[in-house]
Scaffold this motif. Sequence first.
Motif, short mmCIF file in Angstrom:
data_model
loop_
_atom_site.label_atom_id
_atom_site.label_comp_id
_atom_site.label_asym_id
_atom_site.label_seq_id
_atom_site.Cartn_x
_atom_site.Cartn_y
_atom_site.Cartn_z
N UNK A 30 85.74 -8.96 -2.41
CA UNK A 30 85.55 -9.93 -1.34
C UNK A 30 84.63 -9.38 -0.25
N UNK A 31 84.30 -8.09 -0.34
CA UNK A 31 83.48 -7.45 0.67
C UNK A 31 82.02 -7.87 0.48
N UNK A 32 81.42 -8.53 1.47
CA UNK A 32 80.04 -9.00 1.30
C UNK A 32 79.04 -7.86 1.10
N UNK A 33 79.32 -6.70 1.65
CA UNK A 33 78.40 -5.57 1.47
C UNK A 33 78.47 -5.03 0.04
N UNK A 34 79.67 -4.90 -0.50
CA UNK A 34 79.82 -4.43 -1.88
C UNK A 34 79.19 -5.43 -2.85
N UNK A 35 79.35 -6.71 -2.57
CA UNK A 35 78.90 -7.76 -3.48
C UNK A 35 77.50 -8.29 -3.14
N UNK A 36 76.78 -7.57 -2.29
CA UNK A 36 75.47 -8.03 -1.82
C UNK A 36 74.52 -8.36 -2.97
N UNK A 37 74.57 -7.61 -4.07
CA UNK A 37 73.64 -7.83 -5.17
C UNK A 37 74.28 -8.58 -6.34
N UNK A 38 75.42 -9.19 -6.10
CA UNK A 38 76.06 -10.05 -7.09
C UNK A 38 75.85 -11.49 -6.67
N UNK A 39 75.80 -12.41 -7.61
CA UNK A 39 75.55 -13.81 -7.26
C UNK A 39 76.64 -14.41 -6.36
N UNK A 40 77.88 -13.93 -6.47
CA UNK A 40 78.98 -14.48 -5.67
C UNK A 40 80.08 -13.44 -5.53
N UNK A 41 80.86 -13.60 -4.47
CA UNK A 41 82.07 -12.77 -4.35
C UNK A 41 83.10 -13.31 -5.32
N UNK A 42 84.03 -12.46 -5.69
CA UNK A 42 85.02 -12.83 -6.69
C UNK A 42 86.34 -13.21 -6.05
N UNK A 43 86.99 -14.20 -6.61
CA UNK A 43 88.31 -14.62 -6.16
C UNK A 43 89.37 -13.68 -6.73
N UNK A 44 90.59 -13.87 -6.27
CA UNK A 44 91.72 -13.11 -6.81
C UNK A 44 91.84 -13.34 -8.32
N UNK A 45 91.67 -14.59 -8.75
CA UNK A 45 91.74 -14.90 -10.18
C UNK A 45 90.62 -14.21 -10.96
N UNK A 46 89.42 -14.16 -10.38
CA UNK A 46 88.30 -13.46 -11.02
C UNK A 46 88.64 -11.97 -11.19
N UNK A 47 89.23 -11.38 -10.16
CA UNK A 47 89.58 -9.96 -10.21
C UNK A 47 90.68 -9.70 -11.24
N UNK A 48 91.68 -10.58 -11.27
CA UNK A 48 92.74 -10.44 -12.27
C UNK A 48 92.17 -10.55 -13.68
N UNK A 49 91.23 -11.48 -13.86
CA UNK A 49 90.60 -11.64 -15.18
C UNK A 49 89.79 -10.39 -15.54
N UNK A 50 89.10 -9.80 -14.56
CA UNK A 50 88.36 -8.56 -14.82
C UNK A 50 89.31 -7.46 -15.29
#
Length: 184
Positions: A30-50
């Motif tokens: 959810x950190x915008x700096x960490x995800x700066x080069x990703x198309x979108x930040x990930x939801x809790x469900x996205x993280x659980x799926x990962x």
Amino acid sequence: MVERLALESTRLRLRNWHDEDLDPLVRLCADPEVMRYNPARWSRDDCAALMVRSRLHLLRNGFGLWALERKDNGAFIGYCGLVWSALPLPNAVAELRWAVACEHWGQGLVREAAQTALKCAFGALGLDEVVACVSQINEPGRQLLEGLGMRPEPATTFGHPDVSPEHPLHTQVLYRLRRDDWRQ
């Protein structure tokens, strides 16, 4: 099922995922700096799926995206590892991926984790090559990959399938590292 590898470096454990990793993974993604080069930040469900995909990949292949844990305090700081690439390449190839919380940047931990994953790839796993992809504008990611000995293939830039052609993250660069080059 194959034997799962757990790896260690000087300062890190590259380990299987624990259920307790979900909350810090959600904060990381959810950190915008960490995800700066990703198309979108990930939801809790996205993280659980990962986490589920990573656990399955580790079970099926013995390697995957490992959770990164600092040895000095046991803190979860991100992930790093290898997955079978979904890129349209002529041969099955492992792809290096990573994400680390900002407060751990600038300490060489990402490089240490990536080197450990590559050592496993070319040693225990006996892979012939590893690839990585970063957006063309991701200068820190490109510097990391080049510092690991990976080389860009300018002829193999491609558009990210989840990003519109006008978006700055659309153009991706493919990097490769072959086992013979790793040995040198």
